[in-house]
Design a protein around this motif. Structure first.
Motif, PDB file in Angstrom:
ATOM      1  N   UNK A 235       0.873  -1.168   0.000  1.00 17.64           N
ATOM      2  CA  UNK A 235       0.000   0.000   0.000  1.00 17.64           C
ATOM      3  C   UNK A 235       0.910   1.217   0.000  1.00 17.64           C
ATOM      4  N   UNK A 236       0.604   2.189  -0.831  1.00 20.40           N
ATOM      5  CA  UNK A 236       1.422   3.396  -0.902  1.00 20.40           C
ATOM      6  C   UNK A 236       0.537   4.612  -0.673  1.00 20.40           C
ATOM      7  N   UNK A 237       1.151   5.652  -0.120  1.00 19.74           N
ATOM      8  CA  UNK A 237       0.451   6.915   0.098  1.00 19.74           C
ATOM      9  C   UNK A 237       1.175   8.021  -0.664  1.00 19.74           C
ATOM     10  N   UNK A 238       0.420   8.706  -1.524  1.00 17.27           N
ATOM     11  CA  UNK A 238       0.910   9.892  -2.219  1.00 17.27           C
ATOM     12  C   UNK A 238       0.105  11.056  -1.670  1.00 17.27           C
ATOM     13  N   UNK A 239       0.714  11.828  -0.754  1.00 17.54           N
ATOM     14  CA  UNK A 239      -0.069  12.791  -0.003  1.00 17.54           C
ATOM     15  C   UNK A 239      -1.032  12.022   0.890  1.00 17.54           C
ATOM     16  N   UNK A 243      -2.788   4.239  -2.500  1.00 12.08           N
ATOM     17  CA  UNK A 243      -2.685   3.530  -3.767  1.00 12.08           C
ATOM     18  C   UNK A 243      -2.188   2.114  -3.500  1.00 12.08           C
ATOM     19  N   UNK A 244      -2.933   1.109  -3.942  1.00 12.32           N
ATOM     20  CA  UNK A 244      -2.493  -0.278  -3.792  1.00 12.32           C
ATOM     21  C   UNK A 244      -1.602  -0.665  -4.964  1.00 12.32           C
ATOM     22  N   UNK A 245      -0.726  -1.652  -4.717  1.00  9.17           N
ATOM     23  CA  UNK A 245       0.154  -2.058  -5.796  1.00  9.17           C
ATOM     24  C   UNK A 245       0.931  -3.316  -5.483  1.00  9.17           C
ATOM     25  N   UNK A 246       1.809  -3.646  -6.408  1.00 10.96           N
ATOM     26  CA  UNK A 246       2.735  -4.764  -6.258  1.00 10.96           C
ATOM     27  C   UNK A 246       4.132  -4.211  -6.508  1.00 10.96           C
ATOM     28  N   UNK A 247       5.109  -4.692  -5.768  1.00 13.66           N
ATOM     29  CA  UNK A 247       6.459  -4.125  -5.858  1.00 13.66           C
ATOM     30  C   UNK A 247       7.491  -5.235  -5.955  1.00 13.66           C
ATOM     31  N   UNK A 248       8.564  -4.905  -6.622  1.00 14.71           N
ATOM     32  CA  UNK A 248       9.709  -5.805  -6.697  1.00 14.71           C
ATOM     33  C   UNK A 248      10.917  -5.093  -6.121  1.00 14.71           C
ATOM     34  N   UNK A 278       6.920   8.926  -1.633  1.00 12.03           N
ATOM     35  CA  UNK A 278       5.911   7.896  -1.425  1.00 12.03           C
ATOM     36  C   UNK A 278       6.188   7.194  -0.102  1.00 12.03           C
ATOM     37  N   UNK A 279       5.137   7.015   0.674  1.00  9.90           N
ATOM     38  CA  UNK A 279       5.238   6.151   1.838  1.00  9.90           C
ATOM     39  C   UNK A 279       4.694   4.792   1.427  1.00  9.90           C
ATOM     40  N   UNK A 280       5.501   3.752   1.622  1.00  6.10           N
ATOM     41  CA  UNK A 280       5.145   2.414   1.164  1.00  6.10           C
ATOM     42  C   UNK A 280       5.048   1.477   2.358  1.00  6.10           C
TER      43      UNK A 280
END
Length: 318
Positions: A235-239, A243-248, A278-280
């Motif tokens: 989960x990431x925060x832009x401000x 925003x959900x996502x997948x990361x490598x 971004x806070x992840x």
């Protein structure tokens, strides 16, 4: 999320004067890297003592981490750099924090002088709370037992908090780092009391993800980051926007084995994030980093990873 501090949370640095509303505080003392469940127990003890005394409860912490001062080349990966640490201390219900510069001068202060000159003379403490393994003063000569004896002489209370355990092991910042390095995201979150997160700025990459149909926000983690290479649901925060996502995270062995990058593919998002912070938050570790024999199997796996991450983040994973 985000590392903003509430207006009622006061940060004092070094010789800053203590405002009247924070006079005679109870101090929870420690490095507090991670502000994990064990740290929260120390903070809760300080808050309880402060409530009994009718005074403010503050954290007293140190920057940089003492290990970074004594051994900068082997300093631990910070679970919470200073802004994140202060935000977590505020979230824990404290009235503020005292941040002391950990430098040669502070490292040379004798344990008795730390009590008499800093705790009593500068801050006028009515009580302190520390963990069972807290040591302070030159050569770490000050111990919880020393602090209790000094408190009796100087007229302040001392609470020593026993370790909090998780599956038999004492919860510690080192244990959390070890769990993250092993890809044990859930175990790390249980010890922290929340999912592990970090903040980093989006940097330019080689645009390969865009060519593969998975445009990514590339984040360079601090040197020494102890996260397992592999694929994560995030989960990431832009401000204030989540925003959900997948990361490598890794060196991209299919392509170049380059410097480690944390590459986040944000679902259902389009826009320019270059330079943004971004806070992840790590929700789950899905698999280790792999090397693929060509682009087609890599893309197929990326589709599978995305589907699995969506399922995890929606709560529908098996």
């Amino acid at each position: 999320m985000q590392n903003s501090l509430p207006d009622v949370f006061t940060v004092l640095r070094n010789a800053d004067a203590v405002p009247e509303r924070l006079a005679r505080p109870v101090l929870a003392i420690g490095n507090f890297d991670g502000v994990h469940r064990g740290h929260r127990a120390v903070i809760d003890a300080a808050r309880a003592m402060a409530q009994d005394e009718g005074v403010a409860a503050l954290a007293l912490t140190f920057e940089p981490h003492p290990r970074a001062f004594f051994s900068p080349k082997t300093a631990p990966f910070r679970l919470t750099p200073e802004p994140a640490k202060l935000a977590q201390l505020a979230e824990a219900g404290l009235d503020g924090a005292v941040v002391l510069d950990f430098d040669a001068a502070l490292a040379a202060v004798e344990a008795e002088a730390f009590v008499a000159d800093i705790l009593v003379g500068r801050y006028g403490v009515s009580g302190v709370a520390v963990g069972f393994d807290f040591h302070f003063g030159r050569a770490r000569a000050g111990s919880p037992a020393f602090l209790k004896e000094a408190g009796a002489r100087h007229g302040f209370q001392v609470a020593v908090v026993e370790p909090m355990r998780d599956e038999g092991d004492a919860i510690s910042s080192t244990g959390i780092r070890n769990a993250l390095a092993a890809g044990q995201v859930g175990h790390a979150a249980h010890m922290l009391g929340r999912p592990f997160s970090f903040t980093a700025r989006v940097i330019h990459g080689d645009k390969r993800g865009r060519e593969l149909g998975f445009p990514t926000a590339n984040l360079e983690l601090p040197e020494g980051a102890e996260l397992a290479f592999g694929v994560y649901a995030v989960r990431a925060w832009h401000g204030m926007r989540r925003l959900d996502g997948v990361a490598s995270y890794g060196r991209r062995p299919t392509f170049d084995n380059g410097r480690p990058l944390f590459e986040v593919y944000l679902f259902d998002f389009s826009g320019d994030l270059y330079g943004a912070a971004l806070e992840v938050e790590l929700a789950a570790y899905l698999r280790p980093e792999l090397k693929f024999d060509g682009i087609a199997p890599l893309i197929a796996q990326m589709h599978l990873d995305s589907a699995q991450a969506r399922a995890v983040l929606s709560g529908n994973a098996e």
